[in-house]
Enzyme design. Structure first.
Site, PDB file in Angstrom:
ATOM      1  N   HIS A  31     -32.652  21.323 -16.855  1.00 13.58           N
ATOM      2  CA  HIS A  31     -31.836  20.271 -17.866  1.00 13.58           C
ATOM      3  C   HIS A  31     -32.071  20.919 -19.026  1.00 13.58           C
ATOM      4  O   HIS A  31     -33.264  21.023 -19.756  1.00 13.58           O
ATOM      5  CB  HIS A  31     -32.162  19.096 -17.336  1.00 13.58           C
ATOM      6  N   SER A  68     -26.653  16.261 -22.800  1.00 13.67           N
ATOM      7  CA  SER A  68     -27.252  15.278 -21.890  1.00 13.67           C
ATOM      8  C   SER A  68     -26.630  13.713 -22.205  1.00 13.67           C
ATOM      9  O   SER A  68     -25.391  13.818 -22.124  1.00 13.67           O
ATOM     10  CB  SER A  68     -28.603  15.206 -22.049  1.00 13.67           C
ATOM     11  N   ASP A 108     -31.497  20.529 -12.321  1.00 12.29           N
ATOM     12  CA  ASP A 108     -31.384  19.546 -13.012  1.00 12.29           C
ATOM     13  C   ASP A 108     -30.999  18.399 -12.308  1.00 12.29           C
ATOM     14  O   ASP A 108     -29.809  18.380 -11.559  1.00 12.29           O
ATOM     15  CB  ASP A 108     -30.353  19.891 -14.074  1.00 12.29           C
TER      16      ASP A 108
END
Length: 327
Positions: free
Chosen positions: A296, A164, A266
């Protein structure tokens, strides 16, 4: 965007619905929201009574990287002499997350791949806005290269990785190291052996990616949250700055092999796919792992690591890529 859209995994949908039912409204005050975000990830970790595959035989050692900067080394039991080293920066929107919250994932990955992992406790926003995290990630890279032999790793085989927001830091660090390679700074002579980008934030929210609309709500990470994270991390940042939006940077000709992992549900899906395609078009060796029915960061987040069969598949893909690139 990938098409057609695959139905979300029913077990994942049930898990997300349970989380939503237990969640209250987000605090309106930014400081309170930061506290809630940080405490929420810790609660997710503490709620896991059992994580499949843990405990394992990976040894850990906390280290000091520099003034105010620490990390944790993961040393797998089953590793070859002088294995590769992965410098890992955790996710959490540059605002939350820690070495501790990502400890289960790092233990599992180090064991599965047989590599040493250095997980970096970089400074968080908003207390330490951009470029603090960027600078810490680069400092951790230089430390790992300089100290690898001392903790049993190979200083010639050091990789960068993250999930991320941490994947954004890994990509930015790779670019900065490669740009400096060959210059006056002798520390930059070692180039990354590979870059692992898990569910990466590669572009500013103003990029207009369709997944920001398609997956705006309902899958834990929301489009609104991404806008908020960016405001905390780089409130005055230029979206075109390649140290903020690596998707908008030119592809360097000497990029090492790259792994990009994305998920169908996501908001960051399309910017991850766009980066993978851009790198591949430029001749970079790209491995793209896509989970069309997941959300995600599903195999990394402490609440969902090793929870679903898709987590095992993703872990096997990551570990296999690390072995092939770093072997």
């Amino acid at each position: 965007m990938l098409s057609p859209r695959h139905p979300i995994d029913p077990a994942l949908r049930q898990y997300l619905d349970a989380l939503d039912a237990a969640s209250g409204p987000l605090p309106a005050d930014d400081a309170a929201r930061v506290r809630e975000a940080r405490e929420g990830m810790v609660r997710a970790l503490l709620a896991r009574e059992v994580i499949p595959g843990l405990p394992n035989a990976v040894r850990v050692r906390d280290v000091v990287i520099g003034a105010g900067l620490t990390g944790r080394l993961y040393l797998p039991e089953r590793m070859t002499p002088a294995p590769a080293v992965l410098v890992y920066t955790h996710g959490g929107g540059w605002v939350f997350g820690s070495v501790e919250t990502h400890d289960p994932f790092c233990r599992l990955l180090a064991d599965a791949a047989g590599v040493i992992i250095l997980s970096v406790e970089y400074r968080l926003a908003p207390e330490h806005p951009y470029p603090a995290a960027r600078d810490d990630a680069l400092a951790a890279w230089h430390w790992a290269v300089a100290e690898a032999a001392g903790f049993g790793g190979d200083p010639r085989r050091v990789l960068l990785g993250g999930d991320s927001a941490g994947a954004q830091l890994a990509m930015v660090t790779a670019r900065r190291v490669l740009l400096a390679a060959g210059g006056a700074d002798g520390r930059a002579a070692v180039r990354p052996a590979g870059v692992m980008l898990l569910y990466p934030a590669t572009d500013h929210p103003s990029g207009g990616h369709a997944s920001y609309v398609e997956n705006a709500t309902g899958y834990r990470l929301t489009a609104e949250a991404m806008h908020w994270f960016w405001r905390q991390y780089a409130p005055d940042g230029d979206p075109a700055d390649p140290d903020l939006s690596p998707l908008r940077a030119g592809v360097l000709p000497d990029m090492p092999p790259v792994l990009v992992a994305t998920a169908g549900y996501d908001p960051l899906r399309d910017e991850g796919i766009a980066l993978a395609r851009r790198l591949e078009t430029a001749g970079v060796a790209v491995t793209h792992l896509h989970a069309p029915d997941m959300h995600h960061n599903f195999p990394v987040h402490p609440g969902s690591v090793a929870r679903f069969p898709q987590c095992d598949t993703a872990m096997a893909g990551m570990a296999g890529w690390l072995r092939s690139v770093a072997g």
